[in-house]
Structures are given as structure tokens and as C-alpha cells.
Design a protein around this motif. Structure first.
Motif, PDB file in Angstrom:
ATOM      1  N   GLN A 155       0.823  -1.204   0.000  1.00 50.35           N
ATOM      2  CA  GLN A 155       0.000   0.000   0.000  1.00 50.35           C
ATOM      3  C   GLN A 155       0.858   1.256   0.000  1.00 50.35           C
ATOM      4  OE1 GLN A 155      -3.621   0.007   2.111  1.00 50.35           O
ATOM      5  NE2 GLN A 155      -3.820  -2.199   2.141  1.00 50.35           N
ATOM      6  N   LYS A 156       2.011   1.195   0.637  1.00 41.03           N
ATOM      7  CA  LYS A 156       2.913   2.342   0.643  1.00 41.03           C
ATOM      8  C   LYS A 156       3.370   2.669  -0.780  1.00 41.03           C
ATOM      9  CE  LYS A 156       6.027   2.859   3.879  1.00 41.03           C
ATOM     10  NZ  LYS A 156       7.276   2.707   4.700  1.00 41.03           N
ATOM     11  N   LEU A 157       3.666   1.653  -1.571  1.00 40.91           N
ATOM     12  CA  LEU A 157       4.103   1.872  -2.956  1.00 40.91           C
ATOM     13  C   LEU A 157       3.024   2.600  -3.750  1.00 40.91           C
ATOM     14  CD1 LEU A 157       5.887  -0.736  -5.205  1.00 40.91           C
ATOM     15  CD2 LEU A 157       4.017   0.635  -6.108  1.00 40.91           C
TER      16      LEU A 157
ATOM     17  N   ASP B 288      -6.551  -0.032   2.197  1.00 39.82           N
ATOM     18  CA  ASP B 288      -7.390   0.111   3.384  1.00 39.82           C
ATOM     19  C   ASP B 288      -7.841   1.569   3.512  1.00 39.82           C
ATOM     20  OD1 ASP B 288      -5.280   1.601   4.562  1.00 39.82           O
ATOM     21  OD2 ASP B 288      -4.448  -0.179   5.525  1.00 39.82           O
ATOM     22  N   LYS B 289      -8.686   1.847   4.481  1.00 40.88           N
ATOM     23  CA  LYS B 289      -9.275   3.179   4.605  1.00 40.88           C
ATOM     24  C   LYS B 289      -8.218   4.260   4.768  1.00 40.88           C
ATOM     25  CE  LYS B 289     -12.630   5.945   7.197  1.00 40.88           C
ATOM     26  NZ  LYS B 289     -11.707   7.105   7.272  1.00 40.88           N
ATOM     27  N   HIS B 290      -7.189   4.005   5.572  1.00 37.53           N
ATOM     28  CA  HIS B 290      -6.164   5.017   5.825  1.00 37.53           C
ATOM     29  C   HIS B 290      -5.418   5.380   4.542  1.00 37.53           C
ATOM     30  CE1 HIS B 290      -3.043   7.318   7.762  1.00 37.53           C
ATOM     31  NE2 HIS B 290      -2.102   6.451   7.398  1.00 37.53           N
TER      32      HIS B 290
ATOM     33  N   ALA C  98      11.593   3.728   2.267  1.00 34.58           N
ATOM     34  CA  ALA C  98      11.984   4.463   3.479  1.00 34.58           C
ATOM     35  C   ALA C  98      11.025   5.611   3.742  1.00 34.58           C
ATOM     36  CB  ALA C  98      13.404   4.987   3.349  1.00 34.58           C
ATOM     37  N   ASP C  99      10.977   6.075   4.988  1.00 37.90           N
ATOM     38  CA  ASP C  99      10.121   7.200   5.363  1.00 37.90           C
ATOM     39  C   ASP C  99      10.944   8.442   5.682  1.00 37.90           C
ATOM     40  OD1 ASP C  99       7.727   5.908   4.980  1.00 37.90           O
ATOM     41  OD2 ASP C  99       7.641   5.135   7.028  1.00 37.90           O
ATOM     42  N   GLN C 100      12.098   8.552   5.074  1.00 40.17           N
ATOM     43  CA  GLN C 100      12.876   9.781   5.138  1.00 40.17           C
ATOM     44  C   GLN C 100      13.690   9.897   3.854  1.00 40.17           C
ATOM     45  OE1 GLN C 100      15.541   9.550   8.535  1.00 40.17           O
ATOM     46  NE2 GLN C 100      17.174   8.693   7.289  1.00 40.17           N
TER      47      GLN C 100
ATOM     48  N   PRO D 281       6.579  10.861   6.773  1.00 39.70           N
ATOM     49  CA  PRO D 281       5.553   9.839   7.019  1.00 39.70           C
ATOM     50  C   PRO D 281       4.702   9.642   5.765  1.00 39.70           C
ATOM     51  CG  PRO D 281       5.002  11.891   8.135  1.00 39.70           C
ATOM     52  CD  PRO D 281       6.404  12.051   7.627  1.00 39.70           C
ATOM     53  N   ILE D 282       4.006   8.528   5.714  1.00 39.02           N
ATOM     54  CA  ILE D 282       3.278   8.142   4.514  1.00 39.02           C
ATOM     55  C   ILE D 282       2.269   9.200   4.079  1.00 39.02           C
ATOM     56  CG2 ILE D 282       1.507   6.879   5.799  1.00 39.02           C
ATOM     57  CD1 ILE D 282       3.004   5.945   2.351  1.00 39.02           C
ATOM     58  N   GLU D 283       1.801  10.017   4.990  1.00 34.35           N
ATOM     59  CA  GLU D 283       0.803  11.043   4.644  1.00 34.35           C
ATOM     60  C   GLU D 283       1.413  12.230   3.907  1.00 34.35           C
ATOM     61  OE1 GLU D 283      -0.330   8.784   8.276  1.00 34.35           O
ATOM     62  OE2 GLU D 283       1.432   9.995   7.744  1.00 34.35           O
ATOM     63  N   ARG D 284       2.737  12.324   3.860  1.00 33.27           N
ATOM     64  CA  ARG D 284       3.381  13.565   3.413  1.00 33.27           C
ATOM     65  C   ARG D 284       4.062  13.432   2.057  1.00 33.27           C
ATOM     66  NH1 ARG D 284       8.635  16.704   6.085  1.00 33.27           N
ATOM     67  NH2 ARG D 284       8.433  18.576   4.778  1.00 33.27           N
TER      68      ARG D 284
END
Length: 528
Positions: A390-392, A417-419, A487-489, A518-521
Motif C-alpha cells: 500500500q505504501k508503494l 485500506d481506509k487510511h 523508506a520514510d525519510q 511519514p506516509i501522509e506527506r
């Protein structure tokens, strides 16, 4: 007699050899080069340890090509025909069987080189594709339906877009809506009422495009009829229509150097528009490998390989709603381009920014970075919807959101998923919020010819950005630094001056910073 034949053969060989022109570029210290093919984007810039090789007459690496190279030190190379190129170490070696080389210096920067060669060989046209491409997402049914295109599922896909709160835009119905290749009529068993379908999609707020190609099935009645008219490529040295292998089998191919064939095909597409209200077409294929002079003959005796690719693009430009994947020349024409199909993988994500930069530096600025999550359907095979990365998908969506265009295909509401779905929905809306700015940049490109997505060195020469390929400028305003790994940075190289990021924080430039993402950014920076 044998001696005379040998003499003629040697003379002919010498004539062929003399027709081939060569050029060698010695790469200066600190100099970098871009160009030749969009598909080489991840290998650019040349001169920094990257290697690249291409024969433009035979291959386009699934994307646009141009007989152009440009340098970070203001130099450019243009060829009047397709070339072979090998870039390695401190040299770029080129040969051409059909063109001559022109190596010039236009200034001291990458922008000088691009603008100089662009104004001379593909100046701005003043025309821009329809604004909906830039202000709303595009949706393509390919990954969801593949070869099972049908009216019920197309409508289900469109309803999913609306029900899940995504902006409506252009909707493309992909391959296999038609009765056969070259038989451009809806399959009755799959599309019982195509006019009602198109009307409904219009009422929902969509423009509708159909997938088309230059192939015709040889065992169809149409294939036999058009072969008699001489509308196809001929087998080399014969008067028989050629049968060419492509990714969906073996087909005849329209010879667009025959004006009757071109007009016939254009009329077919226009007829679809009139009868069903279709807004435009996704012009797939057109790759030069299908028009090899070694294997086929053409109507006008000269329009082989890249010339047919260009003719296909010129046919596409007859329709305002268009999309191309293969192209030759036609820089700055009002053609919507798309990066070639990328795998559903992190490598596919890493290819997007370099590919978009490469496309823009060849004049193909009105470009979409493939499909969100990837457009290569085989890499989606056999994946449990609960096991998608999902991150991809989200990171790919974020990249698209700050590009000239963004295109969904795999349905986010099916696999996320919802998020993660909420994040994709937010970035689809963000793209629409940026729509006025993106459209203004498209209109500026129509006037100036300068790309919308710009390499950092294009905008900030002399600051050491030559090798930076994972961040870019969207016009003059936004520096975009997306995450292209798991990665998240990431590190961000900021040009000199003050920059305000997407969180409101102000940074002093002229340095490299490390930021948490973070994944939201999606990190972006605006110059103050």
C-alpha cells in the motif's frame, strides 16, 4: 565480368559507407548530457558514471525518442535523422545512416542548450491539450479489466471513482473494447448499448477516450479488404501485405505514408466520435520497430521506422483528446504523452521522476508519468488484494499529484485500506487544487517551449545539481522531493535562498537536509 561485378559491389559498399556519418562527444569535466530517449531516463545524465546505448531506428525503449542531446554546459547535438548512440565514461559515440550531426554551443547552461536547440528545431506551437488533462485526474480501465473490457464493469469503475470521492476527469476504455484489431466497432456481447454508456459517463462528468492502434487482424474481412486497397506495409520486395509480430499476435500494419490509408483511418476514428460521442483516443503502439526497412516496403519509398512513428503522432494530433506513448520529433505539439508501462515495483516508482525530466528535455512536456502503481499488468498478476504494498501505491500517487497529469488505473478503493485510500483521495484532490497553476504552466510552455517538469540543474545551474534525479521543479514555483523508496525519510538538496516547505517550515538553502516523511506527506518547497 566477375571483375566488373566485384568493382560495382565495392563501389556500392563505399557509397553506403560514405552515407554513414559519425560524431564523437568528449565529455568535459563536470559536464553532463541528457537526451536521445525518454526510456533512458534512469541512465541520465550521461557522463557521471552512467552507461546508455540505443539504436533509434530499431528501438524506442517503449517511449518517445528525439535526435537530440543537450549538455549542462550549454552544448547541444542535433541530428537530421535517427542515430545510434553509446554513452560510456567520458565519451558519447554516435553514428547515423540517414542524418548529419550538428554540434553547437548555445550558452553555458542546460537551459541555454535546450532553449537554443528547441527554438531552432521544435519551437513552441502556441497550442495546448485540453485543460481537463491538467486540472483533473485521468482514469484508465486497463489494470482493472485488462482484456475483459465491457460496459457493466466500465460503468462500475466509473461509479467507484465517484462513490469514493475522487474527482471526475478523462476516462479511457482500453484494449479489447473493439470487435477485432482494426475493426473499430464495439463488441455487441460486451457493450450492448455503447451510446447509452458514453452518455451516462458524460452525465457523470467524464470525457471518454478509446484505445486504438495501427494494427489490423489479417484474418478479418476488413484486413483482406484493406490489403487489396494497398493500405498496409508490404513484405520486403513483394506486393504482398506484411504480417508483423507485436505484443498481441500477428497483424497487418497501416502504412501512413499512403495518404488514402491515413485518411481512411482518420475517418474511422471521426465516425466513432460522431456515432457514440467519443471525445478522443489513446493512440497506442506506433513504435519504430514495426516499420523496419530491412523487412517491409512503404508506399512513398522513404517513410520507414521513425518516420512512421511521427506520422502516427501527427494523426493523433488531429484529435484534441489524445494520448501517445511512442513519438518521434513533434516536440511542443499539443500531444499528451505518457511514460511507458512501469512495473508494479519500487524500481518502477524510481523511474518516474527521471523519465519525466527526460521527456521534458526532448520537448515532450505534456506528459503523464504512466499509471499510478504501474501500468504493466503482468506485474499485478496473482497478488492477493490484502497483500498489496500500500505504501508503494500511495508514494506513486503522490508523485503523480505534482506532475502535469496524473493517471489512475488500478482502483485504489479495491486494494487499499481506509487510511491509505484517504491519502490517495487527498492527493487526487491536491492535484485538482493545483490545476490552475499546472494549466498556467502548460499554457506558458505553449508560448515558450520550456518544459513543465524541470531538472534541478535546468533551474539552478552552477549549484552542483547535475546528478540530482529524484527531485525536480514543477515550473518556477515548486521544488518537489517525493519519496521513491520504501523508506520514510530522504535527503533534499535545496538551492540557495529561503524555502518554505509543505508544513510551513522555512529553510535556508544552499545545503542538503534530511527530512522525515511519514506516509501522509509529499515534501515540496516554495521559494520565498
Amino acid at each position: 565480368m566477375k571483375r566488373e561485378i566485384l568493382t560495382l559491389a565495392l563501389a556500392f559498399g563505399a557509397l553506403v559507407a560514405s552515407a554513414q556519418t559519425t560524431e564523437k562527444i568528449n565529455i568535459e569535466d563536470g559536464e553532463r548530457w541528457w537526451g536521445a530517449a525518454t526510456g533512458l531516463g534512469l541512465s541520465m545524465p550521461y557522463g557521471g558514471g552512467n552507461k546508455a546505448e540505443i539504436d533509434q531506428r530499431k528501438y524506442n525503449l517503449n517511449n518517445q525518442t528525439s535526435p537530440l542531446l543537450i549538455s549542462s554546459k550549454g552544448r547541444s547535438l542535433w541530428c537530421s535523422g535517427p542515430f545510434k548512440m553509446k554513452a560510456e565514461g567520458k565519451q558519447i559515440n554516435l553514428t547515423s545512416d540517414k542524418g548529419s550531426f550538428e554540434l553547437q554551443t548555445y550558452g553555458k547552461t542546460l537551459r541555454d542548450a535546450y532553449c537554443g536547440v528547441m527554438q531552432k528545431h521544435f519551437p513552441p506551437t502556441g497550442s495546448v491539450p485540453p485543460e481537463l488533462f491538467f486540472t483533473r485526474p485521468t482514469y484508465n480501465t486497463w489494470i482493472e479489466l485488462v482484456y475483459n473490457q465491457n460496459q457493466a464493469d466500465v460503468m462500475k469503475y466509473a461509479k467507484g471513482i465517484v462513490d469514493n470521492g475522487f474527482p471526475t476527469g478523462v476516462l479511457m476504455i482500453d484494449d479489447n473494447w473493439q470487435q477485432d484489431y482494426g475493426v473499430w466497432e464495439f463488441r455487441a456481447e460486451q457493450f450492448p448499448n455503447p451510446k447509452a454508456m458514453v452518455d451516462s459517463l458524460h452525465d457523470m462528468g467524464f470525457k471518454v477516450m478509446l484505445w486504438v492502434c495501427p494494427f489490423v487482424s489479417p484474418d478479418s474481412k476488413k484486413g483482406r479488404d484493406l490489403a487489396k486497397k494497398g493500405y498496409f506495409l508490404k513484405r520486403k520486395g513483394t506486393d504482398e501485405p506484411a504480417v508483423v509480430a507485436w505484443w498481441n499476435g500477428y497483424s497487418h500494419v497501416y502504412d501512413l505514408s499512403n495518404p488514402e490509408a491515413r485518411d481512411y483511418l482518420k475517418h474511422e476514428f471521426a465516425d466513432l466520435q460522431q456515432r457514440y460521442g467519443i471525445d478522443g483516443f489513446k493512440f497506442d503502439a506506433g513504435d519504430q520497430c514495426y516499420y523496419s526497412e530491412d523487412e517491409v516496403d512503404v508506399y512513398d519509398g522513404k517513410s520507414y521506422d521513425v518516420a512512421q512513428t511521427q506520422l502516427w503522432a501527427q494523426l493523433g494530433s488531429e484529435f484534441s483528446y489524445n494520448e501517445m506513448r511512442a513519438c518521434w520529433l513533434e516536440g511542443n505539439a499539443p500531444l499528451v504523452q505518457r511514460l511507458g508501462d512501469k512495473d508494479y515495483s519500487w524500481l518502477g516508482v524510481r523511474q518516474l521522476v527521471p523519465g519525466m525530466i527526460a521527456a521534458g528535455l526532448q520537448g515532450y512536456g505534456y506528459t503523464c508519468p504512466d499509471m499510478i502503481g504501474g501500468g504493466s499488468f503482468t506485474t499485478f498478476y496473482g497478488i492477493d488484494p490484502d497483500k498489496f504494498d500500500q505504501k508503494l501505491i500511495v508514494r506513486s500517487c503522490q508523485i503523480h499529484s505534482m506532475m502535469p497529469m496524473m493517471q489512475f488505473s488500478v482502483a485504489p478503493w479495491r486494494i487499499l485500506d481506509k487510511h491509505h485510500l484517504d491519502i490517495c483521495r487527498r492527493y487526487a484532490a491536491w492535484h485538482s487544487q493545483l490545476g490552475d497553476y499546472i494549466l498556467s504552466e502548460a499554457r506558458r510552455m505553449a508560448k515558450t517551449g520550456e518544459p513543465m517538469v524541470r531538472a534541478m540543474d535546468y533551474s539552478f545551474p552552477g549549484q552542483g545539481f547535475e546528478g540530482i534525479v529524484d527531485q525536480y521543479m514543477l515550473g518556477d514555483k515548486y521544488l518537489v522531493a517525493p519519496v521513491v523508496t520504501s523508506a520514510d525519510q530522504r535527503d533534499v538538496r535545496l538551492p540557495k535562498g529561503k524555502w518554505r516547505d509543505d508544513t510551513g517550515k522555512v529553510w535556508h538553502g544552499g545545503r542538503t537536509i534530511t527530512i522525515n516523511v511519514p506516509i501522509e506527506r509529499l515534501p515540496w518547497f516554495e521559494r520565498l
